[in-house]
Scaffold this motif. Structure first.
Motif, PDB file in Angstrom:
ATOM      1  N   ALA A  71     -33.034  48.377   8.409  1.00 24.05           N
ATOM      2  CA  ALA A  71     -33.093  46.983   8.844  1.00 24.05           C
ATOM      3  C   ALA A  71     -33.443  46.087   7.664  1.00 24.05           C
ATOM      4  O   ALA A  71     -34.012  46.544   6.667  1.00 24.05           O
ATOM      5  N   ILE A  72     -33.115  44.820   7.806  1.00 30.03           N
ATOM      6  CA  ILE A  72     -33.465  43.793   6.830  1.00 30.03           C
ATOM      7  C   ILE A  72     -34.259  42.711   7.551  1.00 30.03           C
ATOM      8  O   ILE A  72     -33.854  42.255   8.632  1.00 30.03           O
ATOM      9  N   ILE A  73     -35.367  42.305   6.933  1.00 32.29           N
ATOM     10  CA  ILE A  73     -36.107  41.130   7.385  1.00 32.29           C
ATOM     11  C   ILE A  73     -36.330  40.261   6.155  1.00 32.29           C
ATOM     12  O   ILE A  73     -36.984  40.680   5.202  1.00 32.29           O
ATOM     13  N   SER A  74     -35.773  39.048   6.183  1.00 31.39           N
ATOM     14  CA  SER A  74     -35.859  38.142   5.036  1.00 31.39           C
ATOM     15  C   SER A  74     -36.168  36.727   5.506  1.00 31.39           C
ATOM     16  O   SER A  74     -35.588  36.259   6.485  1.00 31.39           O
ATOM     17  N   ALA A  75     -37.056  36.067   4.802  1.00 34.05           N
ATOM     18  CA  ALA A  75     -37.396  34.682   5.141  1.00 34.05           C
ATOM     19  C   ALA A  75     -36.252  33.729   4.796  1.00 34.05           C
ATOM     20  O   ALA A  75     -36.084  32.700   5.442  1.00 34.05           O
ATOM     21  N   ARG A  76     -35.473  34.088   3.780  1.00 33.00           N
ATOM     22  CA  ARG A  76     -34.334  33.255   3.382  1.00 33.00           C
ATOM     23  C   ARG A  76     -33.128  33.627   4.230  1.00 33.00           C
ATOM     24  O   ARG A  76     -33.027  34.751   4.709  1.00 33.00           O
ATOM     25  N   LYS A  77     -32.214  32.698   4.366  1.00 31.14           N
ATOM     26  CA  LYS A  77     -30.988  32.937   5.131  1.00 31.14           C
ATOM     27  C   LYS A  77     -29.803  32.852   4.185  1.00 31.14           C
ATOM     28  O   LYS A  77     -29.700  31.904   3.408  1.00 31.14           O
ATOM     29  N   SER A  78     -28.920  33.850   4.246  1.00 27.51           N
ATOM     30  CA  SER A  78     -27.792  33.895   3.322  1.00 27.51           C
ATOM     31  C   SER A  78     -26.621  34.658   3.943  1.00 27.51           C
ATOM     32  O   SER A  78     -26.803  35.756   4.471  1.00 27.51           O
ATOM     33  N   PHE A  89     -40.212  41.286  13.228  1.00 26.79           N
ATOM     34  CA  PHE A  89     -40.699  42.661  13.359  1.00 26.79           C
ATOM     35  C   PHE A  89     -40.884  43.030  14.833  1.00 26.79           C
ATOM     36  O   PHE A  89     -40.478  44.115  15.262  1.00 26.79           O
ATOM     37  N   ALA A  90     -41.448  42.144  15.617  1.00 28.70           N
ATOM     38  CA  ALA A  90     -41.626  42.396  17.052  1.00 28.70           C
ATOM     39  C   ALA A  90     -40.276  42.584  17.733  1.00 28.70           C
ATOM     40  O   ALA A  90     -40.110  43.475  18.581  1.00 28.70           O
ATOM     41  N   GLN A  91     -39.291  41.769  17.348  1.00 33.13           N
ATOM     42  CA  GLN A  91     -37.946  41.907  17.914  1.00 33.13           C
ATOM     43  C   GLN A  91     -37.332  43.253  17.532  1.00 33.13           C
ATOM     44  O   GLN A  91     -36.692  43.916  18.357  1.00 33.13           O
ATOM     45  N   LEU A  92     -37.540  43.666  16.282  1.00 36.36           N
ATOM     46  CA  LEU A  92     -37.006  44.946  15.813  1.00 36.36           C
ATOM     47  C   LEU A  92     -37.657  46.112  16.553  1.00 36.36           C
ATOM     48  O   LEU A  92     -36.971  47.054  16.967  1.00 36.36           O
ATOM     49  N   LEU A  93     -38.969  46.062  16.735  1.00 34.83           N
ATOM     50  CA  LEU A  93     -39.660  47.130  17.470  1.00 34.83           C
ATOM     51  C   LEU A  93     -39.127  47.234  18.895  1.00 34.83           C
ATOM     52  O   LEU A  93     -38.881  48.335  19.397  1.00 34.83           O
ATOM     53  N   GLU A  94     -38.913  46.088  19.516  1.00 32.84           N
ATOM     54  CA  GLU A  94     -38.374  46.095  20.882  1.00 32.84           C
ATOM     55  C   GLU A  94     -36.951  46.655  20.901  1.00 32.84           C
ATOM     56  O   GLU A  94     -36.599  47.460  21.763  1.00 32.84           O
ATOM     57  N   ALA A  95     -36.136  46.263  19.936  1.00 34.12           N
ATOM     58  CA  ALA A  95     -34.736  46.704  19.893  1.00 34.12           C
ATOM     59  C   ALA A  95     -34.605  48.205  19.628  1.00 34.12           C
ATOM     60  O   ALA A  95     -33.683  48.846  20.121  1.00 34.12           O
ATOM     61  N   THR A  96     -35.525  48.761  18.833  1.00 38.61           N
ATOM     62  CA  THR A  96     -35.412  50.171  18.442  1.00 38.61           C
ATOM     63  C   THR A  96     -36.305  51.097  19.260  1.00 38.61           C
ATOM     64  O   THR A  96     -36.110  52.313  19.240  1.00 38.61           O
ATOM     65  N   GLY A  97     -37.307  50.544  19.928  1.00 39.18           N
ATOM     66  CA  GLY A  97     -38.204  51.369  20.743  1.00 39.18           C
ATOM     67  C   GLY A  97     -39.175  52.217  19.941  1.00 39.18           C
ATOM     68  O   GLY A  97     -39.683  53.213  20.448  1.00 39.18           O
ATOM     69  N   VAL A  98     -39.429  51.847  18.698  1.00 46.05           N
ATOM     70  CA  VAL A  98     -40.374  52.600  17.875  1.00 46.05           C
ATOM     71  C   VAL A  98     -41.695  51.834  17.771  1.00 46.05           C
ATOM     72  O   VAL A  98     -41.772  50.656  18.124  1.00 46.05           O
ATOM     73  N   THR A  99     -42.718  52.514  17.260  1.00 50.36           N
ATOM     74  CA  THR A  99     -44.003  51.862  17.025  1.00 50.36           C
ATOM     75  C   THR A  99     -44.068  51.389  15.578  1.00 50.36           C
ATOM     76  O   THR A  99     -43.295  51.852  14.721  1.00 50.36           O
ATOM     77  N   ALA A 100     -45.004  50.522  15.292  1.00 54.75           N
ATOM     78  CA  ALA A 100     -45.187  50.031  13.922  1.00 54.75           C
ATOM     79  C   ALA A 100     -45.490  51.174  12.974  1.00 54.75           C
ATOM     80  O   ALA A 100     -45.045  51.171  11.822  1.00 54.75           O
ATOM     81  N   ASP A 101     -46.222  52.170  13.440  1.00 56.80           N
ATOM     82  CA  ASP A 101     -46.573  53.311  12.598  1.00 56.80           C
ATOM     83  C   ASP A 101     -45.366  54.157  12.213  1.00 56.80           C
ATOM     84  O   ASP A 101     -45.414  54.900  11.240  1.00 56.80           O
ATOM     85  N   GLU A 102     -44.271  54.026  12.962  1.00 55.21           N
ATOM     86  CA  GLU A 102     -43.051  54.779  12.668  1.00 55.21           C
ATOM     87  C   GLU A 102     -42.090  53.988  11.778  1.00 55.21           C
ATOM     88  O   GLU A 102     -40.966  54.417  11.549  1.00 55.21           O
ATOM     89  N   CYS A 103     -42.563  52.849  11.276  1.00 56.01           N
ATOM     90  CA  CYS A 103     -41.743  51.997  10.419  1.00 56.01           C
ATOM     91  C   CYS A 103     -42.252  52.011   8.985  1.00 56.01           C
ATOM     92  O   CYS A 103     -43.453  52.123   8.735  1.00 56.01           O
ATOM     93  N   GLY A 104     -41.315  51.874   8.057  1.00 46.66           N
ATOM     94  CA  GLY A 104     -41.631  51.637   6.662  1.00 46.66           C
ATOM     95  C   GLY A 104     -41.118  50.257   6.301  1.00 46.66           C
ATOM     96  O   GLY A 104     -40.164  49.764   6.915  1.00 46.66           O
TER      97      GLY A 104
END
Length: 179
Positions: free
Chosen positions: A63-70, A96-111
């Protein structure tokens, strides 16, 4: 500073189901080139791209999370098969909250790999927090791992390889290229 014993980052990398990348300073070297008409260009490193594709083939969601839009980021993400792209959100916790909901994982399972203080809200939540060597000092002191390679010059590939090695999938991911 997160107190992480040596090689504890390997144990953290073993648990990763979703790997998230910042863009400017991580997938790129942080340079923004403006044309006369105001268009911004970014340069991506090919080894990083293949690393993301290999990691995804092992079952780790990218996944990508970026404050800038391009639009350039949308194109690069499409080229690499990254389905989860969040841009233009300055409070990265929202994405990040949207990504966790979309993937069904916990924060601890993310890098997450970032480089500046805007990334701290995620770096302090994920199970495997990574910074690049040119990252802000406050960021480097709060992560589990700082890459040897620079942002936009192999840092992402280093992390992808590290996660695959930790999860025991590295050799299988590269096997087709050794045939």
């Amino acid at each position: 500073m997160m107190s992480t014993p040596p090689l504890a980052h390997i144990e953290r990398a073993k648990r990763i189901k979703v790997m998230i990348f910042d863009v400017d300073g991580v997938l790129t070297d942080g340079s923004l080139t403006y044309s006369a008409d105001g268009e911004v260009s970014k340069t991506f490193f090919v080894l990083d791209g293949l690393g993301i594709q290999l990691l995804a083939k092992t079952g780790v969601v990218t996944a990508i999370i970026s404050a800038r839009k391009s639009v350039i980021v949308v194109k690069r993400a499409a080229d690499l098969g990254i389905a989860h792209v969040y841009q233009g959100i300055h409070d990265k916790r929202v994405a990040f909250a949207q990504l966790l909901e979309a993937t069904g994982v916990t924060a601890d399972e993310c890098g997450y790999i970032g480089d500046d203080v805007i990334d701290l809200p995620l770096l302090t939540k994920v199970g495997f927090a990574v910074a690049v060597p040119s990252g802000h000092a406050d960021v480097q002191h709060r992560v589990h791992y700082v890459t040897r390679a620079a942002g936009g010059r192999g840092a992402v590939r280093e992390v992808c390889d590290l996660v695959m090695r930790a999860q025991g999938t590295y050799d299988a991911a590269l096997a087709p290229y050794y045939a």
